[in-house]
Design an enzyme around this catalytic site. Sequence first.
Site, PDB file in Angstrom:
ATOM      1  N   THR A 134       1.029  -1.208  -0.295  1.00  0.00           N
ATOM      2  CA  THR A 134      -0.156  -0.066  -0.250  1.00  0.00           C
ATOM      3  C   THR A 134       1.076   1.826  -0.061  1.00  0.00           C
ATOM      4  OG1 THR A 134      -1.826  -1.247   0.707  1.00  0.00           O
ATOM      5  CG2 THR A 134      -1.702   1.433   1.296  1.00  0.00           C
ATOM      6  N   ASP A 169      -0.192  -7.062   4.868  1.00  0.00           N
ATOM      7  CA  ASP A 169      -0.973  -8.406   4.380  1.00  0.00           C
ATOM      8  C   ASP A 169      -0.049  -9.657   4.887  1.00  0.00           C
ATOM      9  OD1 ASP A 169      -2.666  -7.233   4.125  1.00  0.00           O
ATOM     10  OD2 ASP A 169      -3.206  -7.304   2.310  1.00  0.00           O
ATOM     11  N   GLN A 189      -4.203 -21.034  19.050  1.00  0.00           N
ATOM     12  CA  GLN A 189      -5.140 -20.290  18.814  1.00  0.00           C
ATOM     13  C   GLN A 189      -5.364 -18.585  19.074  1.00  0.00           C
ATOM     14  OE1 GLN A 189      -9.305 -21.283  17.888  1.00  0.00           O
ATOM     15  NE2 GLN A 189      -8.382 -23.418  16.272  1.00  0.00           N
TER      16      GLN A 189
HETATM   17  N1  ASP Z   1      -2.587  -5.282   0.449  1.00  0.00           N
HETATM   18  C1  ASP Z   1      -1.962  -4.516   0.788  1.00  0.00           C
HETATM   19  C2  ASP Z   1      -0.383  -5.425   0.562  1.00  0.00           C
HETATM   20  O1  ASP Z   1      -0.188  -6.399   1.505  1.00  0.00           O
HETATM   21  C3  ASP Z   1      -1.661  -4.111   2.240  1.00  0.00           C
HETATM   22  C4  ASP Z   1      -0.655  -2.852   2.441  1.00  0.00           C
HETATM   23  O2  ASP Z   1      -0.018  -3.297   2.138  1.00  0.00           O
HETATM   24  O3  ASP Z   1      -1.323  -2.735   3.619  1.00  0.00           O
HETATM   25  O4  ASP Z   1       0.147  -6.049   0.001  1.00  0.00           O
END
Ligand code: ASP
Length: 367
Positions: free
Chosen positions: A38, A115, A303
């Site tokens: 992101t 992620d 968990q």
């Molecule tokens: N979907 C994005 C990724 O993991 C989420 C992020 O970067 O916060 O690349």
Amino acid sequence: MEIQAEGLKCGEIGTLTRLEEVPTDKHPKILIIYTGGTIGMTENPATGRLEPYNFDYLIENVPKLKRLNYDMDYFQFEHPLDSSSIKPVHWDMMAKVIEENYHSYDGFVILHGTDTMAYTSSALSYMLENVRKPVVITGSQLPVGEVRNDGEENLITAIQVAAALDETGQPMVQEVCIMFDDYLWRGNRSTKYSADNFNAFKSNNFPRLAKIGLGISFREDALWRPHTDDPLRVHYGMDPNIMCLSLFPGLQVDFVRYFLSAPGLKGVVLKTYGAGNAPTDRHFLEALRETVDRGVVIVNVTQCNNGMVDTTLYETGKGLAEAGVISGRDLTTEAAITKLMFLFARNYDAETVKRMMMTPLVGEMHE
Ligand code: ASP
């Protein structure tokens, strides 16, 4: 070694031009490895969705970077990725860039999506044996191109962490870690716990390595120090013949048997309840026992977000231990999966993998 992945090539290393040269004997030298995420994404006008963009766009949006009095170079994946598409071959790419440039830089900053960041940080912690320089992974929840964003601060702080020295002049950080918002965490102890908080990561079973406030306050007692003077040794390749199974009330034993009979399966991370407990159902435990007898390594992790597996506490935990399931103690799921992938790729037999799964390699688990 030749690393290949569809749609992925190494980009050139370019030099960031600093706005002002401040004369000192030595500027810290930092290599930034941009993999995507992101932090560098922009909105695709056709779809309205965020997509990874290139490093030039990213630095254009962080003009303050040029005010840091550091020598910084960068390397970018030719096709920056959303980290949900990260595969072990990309860990090889990152490790290769670090190995080839290890002696030319004081520290490394990896820009990565959030992620799968905790998987990457765990994997690299095993792959970069004896690393004595900082490998600081960061990213952001909002792209740097947004007016309000966390990427700018995260990037600048990560670079400062990578340049920090202790009072003996050695790198303060000598391990793979995640810098995110207010904290620095050990990479193989971290987990993404929030999809929308700026403070997106936590290390539930290990103290923070630093608190980021007005200054960067390191917890020197928590920082990893290698046990040997041996040089960096990079291990390439991961064995992906691993699965993860999370228990829930009502889980069908037939489904478990089907899953465990997958051809080629070598290791399973079994996510159990509480302190490592599972149903005492005879058929369930038999399915596990037969799988272990076939040479598959099954690792018990909880968990729960916090705490560790202790199969001596309850009858329900004892059943798993008797079925040959080993305790992953306080390993995170990410650290357990990548450790199994790492150990099987070294061609160890199942007994050696079991022993090493229960032995801390790089501070990933309780002694
Ligand atoms: N979907 C994005 C990724 O993991 C989420 C992020 O970067 O916060 O690349």
